[in-house]
Design an enzyme around this catalytic site. Structure first.
Site, PDB file in Angstrom:
ATOM      1  N   ASP A 181     -11.766  -0.657   8.753  1.00 48.81           N
ATOM      2  CA  ASP A 181     -12.226   0.293   7.727  1.00 48.81           C
ATOM      3  C   ASP A 181     -13.442  -0.177   6.945  1.00 48.81           C
ATOM      4  OD1 ASP A 181      -8.829   0.711   7.552  1.00 48.81           O
ATOM      5  OD2 ASP A 181     -10.190   2.378   8.000  1.00 48.81           O
TER       6      ASP A 181
ATOM      7  N   HIS B 177      -5.446  -7.797   6.978  1.00 43.37           N
ATOM      8  CA  HIS B 177      -4.727  -7.008   7.992  1.00 43.37           C
ATOM      9  C   HIS B 177      -3.385  -7.674   8.262  1.00 43.37           C
ATOM     10  CE1 HIS B 177      -3.872  -4.867  11.724  1.00 43.37           C
ATOM     11  NE2 HIS B 177      -4.779  -3.999  11.331  1.00 43.37           N
TER      12      HIS B 177
HETATM   13  C1  SDX Z   1      -5.479  -0.236   8.767  1.00 40.18           C
HETATM   14  O1  SDX Z   1      -1.445  -2.125  10.928  1.00 40.18           O
HETATM   15  C2  SDX Z   1      -2.502  -1.652  11.508  1.00 40.18           C
HETATM   16  O2  SDX Z   1      -2.743  -1.859  12.682  1.00 40.18           O
HETATM   17  C3  SDX Z   1      -3.408  -0.760  10.613  1.00 40.18           C
HETATM   18  C4  SDX Z   1      -4.775  -0.375  11.183  1.00 40.18           C
HETATM   19  C5  SDX Z   1      -4.652   0.566  12.364  1.00 40.18           C
HETATM   20  O3  SDX Z   1      -5.589   0.612  13.168  1.00 40.18           O
HETATM   21  O4  SDX Z   1      -3.648   1.335  12.403  1.00 40.18           O
HETATM   22  O5  SDX Z   1      -5.476  -1.549  11.584  1.00 40.18           O
HETATM   23  C6  SDX Z   1      -5.620   0.354  10.132  1.00 40.18           C
HETATM   24  O6  SDX Z   1      -4.630   0.176   8.025  1.00 40.18           O
HETATM   25  C7  SDX Z   1      -6.358  -1.399   8.379  1.00 40.18           C
HETATM   26  C8  SDX Z   1      -6.013  -1.975   6.962  1.00 40.18           C
HETATM   27  C9  SDX Z   1      -6.728  -1.091   5.937  1.00 40.18           C
HETATM   28  N1  SDX Z   1      -6.288  -1.447   4.566  1.00 40.18           N
HETATM   29  C10 SDX Z   1      -7.117  -2.072   3.714  1.00 40.18           C
HETATM   30  O7  SDX Z   1      -8.247  -2.450   3.995  1.00 40.18           O
HETATM   31  C11 SDX Z   1      -6.554  -2.210   2.306  1.00 40.18           C
HETATM   32  C12 SDX Z   1      -6.791  -3.640   1.804  1.00 40.18           C
HETATM   33  N2  SDX Z   1      -5.937  -4.555   2.571  1.00 40.18           N
HETATM   34  C13 SDX Z   1      -4.658  -4.890   2.042  1.00 40.18           C
HETATM   35  O8  SDX Z   1      -4.031  -3.913   1.315  1.00 40.18           O
HETATM   36  C14 SDX Z   1      -3.801  -5.715   3.007  1.00 40.18           C
HETATM   37  O9  SDX Z   1      -4.608  -6.657   3.554  1.00 40.18           O
HETATM   38  C15 SDX Z   1      -3.066  -5.000   4.122  1.00 40.18           C
HETATM   39  C16 SDX Z   1      -2.206  -3.894   3.597  1.00 40.18           C
HETATM   40  C17 SDX Z   1      -4.010  -4.448   5.105  1.00 40.18           C
HETATM   41  C18 SDX Z   1      -2.168  -6.036   4.799  1.00 40.18           C
HETATM   42  O10 SDX Z   1      -1.234  -6.411   3.870  1.00 40.18           O
HETATM   43  P1  SDX Z   1      -0.074  -7.465   4.258  1.00 40.18           P
HETATM   44  O11 SDX Z   1      -0.089  -7.816   5.689  1.00 40.18           O
HETATM   45  O12 SDX Z   1       1.198  -6.960   3.694  1.00 40.18           O
HETATM   46  O13 SDX Z   1      -0.568  -8.741   3.553  1.00 40.18           O
HETATM   47  P2  SDX Z   1      -0.176  -9.119   2.107  1.00 40.18           P
HETATM   48  O14 SDX Z   1      -0.344  -7.936   1.225  1.00 40.18           O
HETATM   49  O15 SDX Z   1       1.138  -9.804   2.168  1.00 40.18           O
HETATM   50  O16 SDX Z   1      -1.345 -10.144   1.752  1.00 40.18           O
HETATM   51  C19 SDX Z   1      -1.219 -11.515   2.020  1.00 40.18           C
HETATM   52  C20 SDX Z   1      -1.998 -12.170   0.879  1.00 40.18           C
HETATM   53  C21 SDX Z   1      -1.505 -11.743  -0.512  1.00 40.18           C
HETATM   54  O17 SDX Z   1      -1.835 -12.797  -1.406  1.00 40.18           O
HETATM   55  P3  SDX Z   1      -0.642 -13.882  -1.771  1.00 40.18           P
HETATM   56  O18 SDX Z   1       0.554 -13.082  -2.206  1.00 40.18           O
HETATM   57  O19 SDX Z   1      -0.411 -14.646  -0.470  1.00 40.18           O
HETATM   58  O20 SDX Z   1      -1.239 -14.729  -2.846  1.00 40.18           O
HETATM   59  O21 SDX Z   1      -3.385 -11.754   0.941  1.00 40.18           O
HETATM   60  C22 SDX Z   1      -3.719 -11.037  -0.235  1.00 40.18           C
HETATM   61  C23 SDX Z   1      -2.401 -10.576  -0.851  1.00 40.18           C
HETATM   62  O22 SDX Z   1      -2.552 -10.412  -2.260  1.00 40.18           O
HETATM   63  N3  SDX Z   1      -4.525  -9.896   0.200  1.00 40.18           N
HETATM   64  C24 SDX Z   1      -5.615  -9.464  -0.425  1.00 40.18           C
HETATM   65  C25 SDX Z   1      -6.094  -8.410   0.363  1.00 40.18           C
HETATM   66  N4  SDX Z   1      -5.291  -8.226   1.417  1.00 40.18           N
HETATM   67  C26 SDX Z   1      -4.313  -9.148   1.304  1.00 40.18           C
HETATM   68  N5  SDX Z   1      -6.219  -9.870  -1.567  1.00 40.18           N
HETATM   69  C27 SDX Z   1      -7.339  -9.201  -1.914  1.00 40.18           C
HETATM   70  N6  SDX Z   1      -7.874  -8.176  -1.210  1.00 40.18           N
HETATM   71  C28 SDX Z   1      -7.274  -7.753  -0.065  1.00 40.18           C
HETATM   72  N7  SDX Z   1      -7.788  -6.749   0.621  1.00 40.18           N
END
Ligand code: SDX
Length: 464
Positions: free
Chosen positions: A398, A340
């Site tokens: 989710d 998140h």
């Molecule tokens: C919602 O913003 C809100 O409030 C949203 C929400 C709401 O109520 O409105 O809470 C609802 O959207 C919840 C999130 C639902 N999405 C998912 O579950 C999809 C999977 N999650 C990711 O796509 C991700 O975690 C996000 C999009 C939710 C957050 O992405 P960020 O903040 O941009 O974080 P990032 O992509 O920069 O990740 C940081 C690191 C990265 O690795 P490095 O580059 O540091 O090596 O964490 C890794 C990412 O690759 N990472 C994951 C991951 N989520 C982040 N690796 C594997 N699986 C994951 N799910």
């Protein structure tokens, strides 16, 4: 100093704040504001700049950079707005480190366990929990706006039967502005109030009709003798051939799911609604834009993606292989329902949903235990894995919601639709707050341009 291509970058060398000073905000409230001293170093020339430091009632202070460009000729750069506050808000507060979520100051766990959804809608819209008379008036106002203009029912026929219900939601909600002209003037508070009630009231009807259309069943009209959630369940699952009694367990669980999804400060879809509203677009168009944004798998579409992911993993034995893929930068696979932007701790909504899962499966006597067991084991393995621990990746709202919704009988294609039904009140509350904000301007970010410098046109004959 960083330099690329001969250009030098100015950057913050030091931030220190000093002395507090009392001042009045535009809305006449007294605030203690400090100033942030920014020491800028550009081409070895040091310069000092003092910018106001604004303190909220909870959470981090902000450096007010509105004058930065006019005073320094420089923008800030913040892709994804990781460190940028886009507005001042009194609606929802999140502490991502401690896993705290407050609606108008009330902890989400208490509202989910003790409140009902329309009460939460009133709270988000007007800032206080309703008194009994207010709650009755609000419920009557919403219930009496649940019907749709009859001509809207023809809209669904323009879609293919296999259209994703979110595509239908975007289309039909956007079309509402063609039917409800008397509540599109955003400068009229009364029209904003009616539009807000209409959107909250009609989203369940549109969602239920999108579902009925996709399964080829006739629409069921809303009923004024049922509660908000019961009405939605009745419209979704009732058929003309027999009576349908809403299961109170199912209604209570869905009310809790709706409460947990109602608002979440400046998430992507809410920011979309605010930006669309900042141009003066009508409320129905703004909410349609929010629905479109919510659909993305990185946002509200994740609940459907989690179920698809669990279906792909299938067995506990296959979990390690998928964890490995989630960690592999060359593999687009991510652990859906994990991570998140704000929560670097367990999402408090996921904690409530996780315990609701077991209740719902037991009370509905649905044998989805294997799916729940798979999810719980996936969470356990991930939370013990260094990659996830280092990055503070925890289950988000989710991760468990889809298991509950599936147990209730919804197809996974409806999961994000339900998220949109719940989040409409948050979008509408934030949209109203944005319009009533005296500092509100059209949202128009700038950029850092790294394209071609000015060059002259070249005729076709010279393009070899
Ligand atoms: C919602 O913003 C809100 O409030 C949203 C929400 C709401 O109520 O409105 O809470 C609802 O959207 C919840 C999130 C639902 N999405 C998912 O579950 C999809 C999977 N999650 C990711 O796509 C991700 O975690 C996000 C999009 C939710 C957050 O992405 P960020 O903040 O941009 O974080 P990032 O992509 O920069 O990740 C940081 C690191 C990265 O690795 P490095 O580059 O540091 O090596 O964490 C890794 C990412 O690759 N990472 C994951 C991951 N989520 C982040 N690796 C594997 N699986 C994951 N799910």
């Amino acid at each position: 100093m960083d330099s690329r291509g001969g250009r030098r970058y100015l950057y913050l060398a030091d931030v220190s704040d000093f002395g507090g000073k009392k001042c009045m905000t535009e809305s006449g409230q007294e605030k203690t504001e400090n100033a942030a001293a920014l020491h800028l170093e550009v081409d070895d020339a040091a310069d000092s700049l003092s910018l106001p430091l604004m303190h909220g009632s909870l959470g981090p202070s902000v450096i007010d950079i509105r004058e930065l460009y006019s005073r320094t000729g420089h923008f800030t750069y913040d892709p994804g707005f990781m460190s940028t506050a886009s507005c001042e808000s009194t609606i929802t507060y999140i502490d991502g480190n401690d896993g705290v979520l407050l609606y108008r100051g009330y902890p989400i766990e208490q509202l989910a366990d003790r409140g009902d959804f329309l009460e939460t809608c009133f709270l988000l819209l007007y800032g206080e929990l309703p008194k009994l008379s207010e709650a009755d008036r609000f419920r009557q106002a919403v219930i009496r706006h649940t019907m749709l203009h009859e001509q809207l029912s023809y809209f669904y026929r323009g879609f293919r039967r296999d259209a994703h219900p979110m595509a239908i939601m975007v289309g039909v909600v956007g079309a509402l502005s063609a039917f409800y002209h008397d509540s599109t003037d955003i400068n009229d508070p009364e029209q904003r109030r009616i539009a807000s009630i209409r959107l909250i009231a009609k989203m369940p009807t549109i969602a239920a009709q999108a579902y009925k259309f996709s399964i080829g069943q006739p629409f069921t009209y809303p009923r004024n003798d049922l509660g908000f959630v019961e009405n939605f369940l009745h419209m979704t699952f009732a058929v003309p051939c027999e009576d349908y009694l809403v299961n109170p367990v199912l209604a209570r669980a869905l009310a809790r799911v709706f409460i947990l999804h109602a608002d979440h400060e400046q998430n992507a879809s809410t920011s979309t609604v605010r930006i669309a509203g900042s141009s003066g677009a009508n409320p129905f168009a703004c909410i349609a834009a929010g629905i479109a944004c919510l659909w993305g798998p990185a946002h509200g579409g994740a609940n459907e993606a989690v179920l698809n992911m669990l279906g792909e993993i299938r067995t506990v034995e296959r979990i390690p292989g998928f964890i490995k893929r989630a960690k592999d930068k060359d593999d687009p696979f991510r652990l859906m329902g994990f991570g998140h932007r704000v929560y670097k701790n367990y999402d408090p909504r996921a904690a409530v949903l996780r315990r609701t899962c077991r209740d719902v499966l037991e009370q509905l006597d649905v044998n989805d235990e294997p799916l729940l067991k798979l999810a719980v084991e996936l969470e356990r393995i991930a939370l013990e894995d260094e990659y996830f621990v280092e990055r503070n990746l925890y289950p988000n709202v989710d991760f468990y919601s889809g298991i509950i919704l599936r147990a209730m009988g919804f197809p996974s294609s409806m999961f994000t639709v339900l998220f949109a039904v719940a989040r409409t009140v948050g979008w509408v509350a934030q949209w109203n707050e944005m319009i009533e904000d005296p500092l509100q301007k059209i949202g128009r970010p700038r950029q850092i341009y790294t394209g071609e410098s000015k060059r002259d046109y070249v005729g076709m004959e010279h393009r070899n």
